[in-house]
Each structure stands twice: as structure tokens, then as C-alpha cells.
Design a protein around this motif. Structure first.
Motif, short mmCIF file in Angstrom:
data_model
loop_
_atom_site.label_atom_id
_atom_site.label_comp_id
_atom_site.label_asym_id
_atom_site.label_seq_id
_atom_site.Cartn_x
_atom_site.Cartn_y
_atom_site.Cartn_z
N UNK A 10 0.94 -1.23 -0.07
CA UNK A 10 0.05 0.06 0.02
C UNK A 10 1.00 1.31 0.08
N UNK A 11 1.91 1.13 0.70
CA UNK A 11 2.90 2.46 0.81
C UNK A 11 3.55 2.54 -0.73
N UNK A 12 3.91 1.63 -1.12
CA UNK A 12 4.55 1.50 -2.46
C UNK A 12 3.72 2.30 -3.49
N UNK A 13 2.35 1.68 -3.45
CA UNK A 13 1.56 2.01 -4.47
C UNK A 13 0.93 3.46 -4.24
N UNK A 14 1.03 3.94 -2.84
CA UNK A 14 0.65 5.26 -2.64
C UNK A 14 1.89 6.31 -2.90
N UNK A 15 2.95 5.84 -2.87
CA UNK A 15 4.01 6.69 -3.34
C UNK A 15 3.99 6.78 -4.85
N UNK A 16 3.86 5.57 -5.52
CA UNK A 16 3.58 5.58 -7.00
C UNK A 16 2.64 6.52 -7.51
N UNK A 17 1.71 6.43 -6.82
CA UNK A 17 0.27 7.30 -7.17
C UNK A 17 0.90 8.74 -7.13
N UNK A 18 1.31 9.19 -6.09
CA UNK A 18 1.78 10.60 -5.80
C UNK A 18 2.52 11.20 -6.92
N UNK A 19 3.65 10.10 -7.30
CA UNK A 19 4.52 10.55 -8.50
C UNK A 19 3.88 10.75 -9.70
N UNK A 20 2.84 9.44 -9.95
CA UNK A 20 2.19 9.82 -11.27
C UNK A 20 1.08 11.02 -11.48
N UNK A 21 0.50 11.56 -10.34
CA UNK A 21 -0.30 12.52 -10.27
C UNK A 21 0.55 14.02 -10.47
#
Length: 94
Positions: A10-21
Motif C-alpha cells: 500500500x505504501x509503495x502504491x501510494x508513493x507511485x500514485x503521488x509521483x504519477x499525479x
């Protein structure tokens, strides 16, 4: 899957989502500029009716279209990660 592993993912996905946004915001700004520029060159091409102006317009349009495709790929990646995030959250609730 263990709770710790789910939390890490979840932390990894959340970090990747922040980067993509963040990337999406930049790409949308660039895309708006390129689309406006291509539209302006299209008008100039119509008015001047020269082969050079038409060539410049087509090149500008290709760049704008490429940026639109790039934005669409980022949006698709965001949607995929949001789906993954939802799946992981469901696993935590179970």
C-alpha cells in the motif's frame, strides 16, 4: 498475504500514485501549451497557405498528439494503481 506485506505494498502504491499525479500535472500543463501552439500554427497555415507553414503546423500537431497520448498513458497507470490500492485495502479488511 500478511498484513505487513499488504501495508508495504500500500505504501509503495501510494508513493507511485503521488509521483504519477505530480507528473500528470506537469504533462497537462505542457499539453495545453502544445495544443494551443498547434492551433495557432493551424490558423497561420490557413491564412498564409504556404507549404512551410503547413509543415510547421503538422509538426506542432504531432507533438501535441504525442503529449495527449502520454497523458492518457499516465491516466491509465493511475487508474490501474488505484484499482490495485482498492484490492489491497480489501485484503486488509478481510
Amino acid at each position: 498475504m500478511g498484513r505487513r506485506l499488504v501495508e508495504k505494498r500500500l505504501r509503495d502504491v501510494g508513493g507511485r500514485l503521488r509521483e504519477l499525479r505530480s507528473s500528470l500535472a506537469i504533462v497537462e500543463e505542457q499539453m495545453a501549451h502544445l495544443v494551443d501552439e498547434a492551433d495557432d500554427m493551424g490558423l497561420r497555415s490557413l491564412v498564409s497557405e504556404t507549404p512551410g507553414a503547413d509543415l510547421e503546423y503538422r509538426e506542432a500537431r504531432r507533438h501535441a498528439d504525442a503529449m495527449v497520448r502520454h497523458r492518457d498513458s499516465i491516466l491509465a497507470a493511475i487508474a490501474e494503481l488505484e484499482s490495485k490500492q482498492d484490492q489491497l485495502l480489501e485484503q486488509m479488511r478481510a
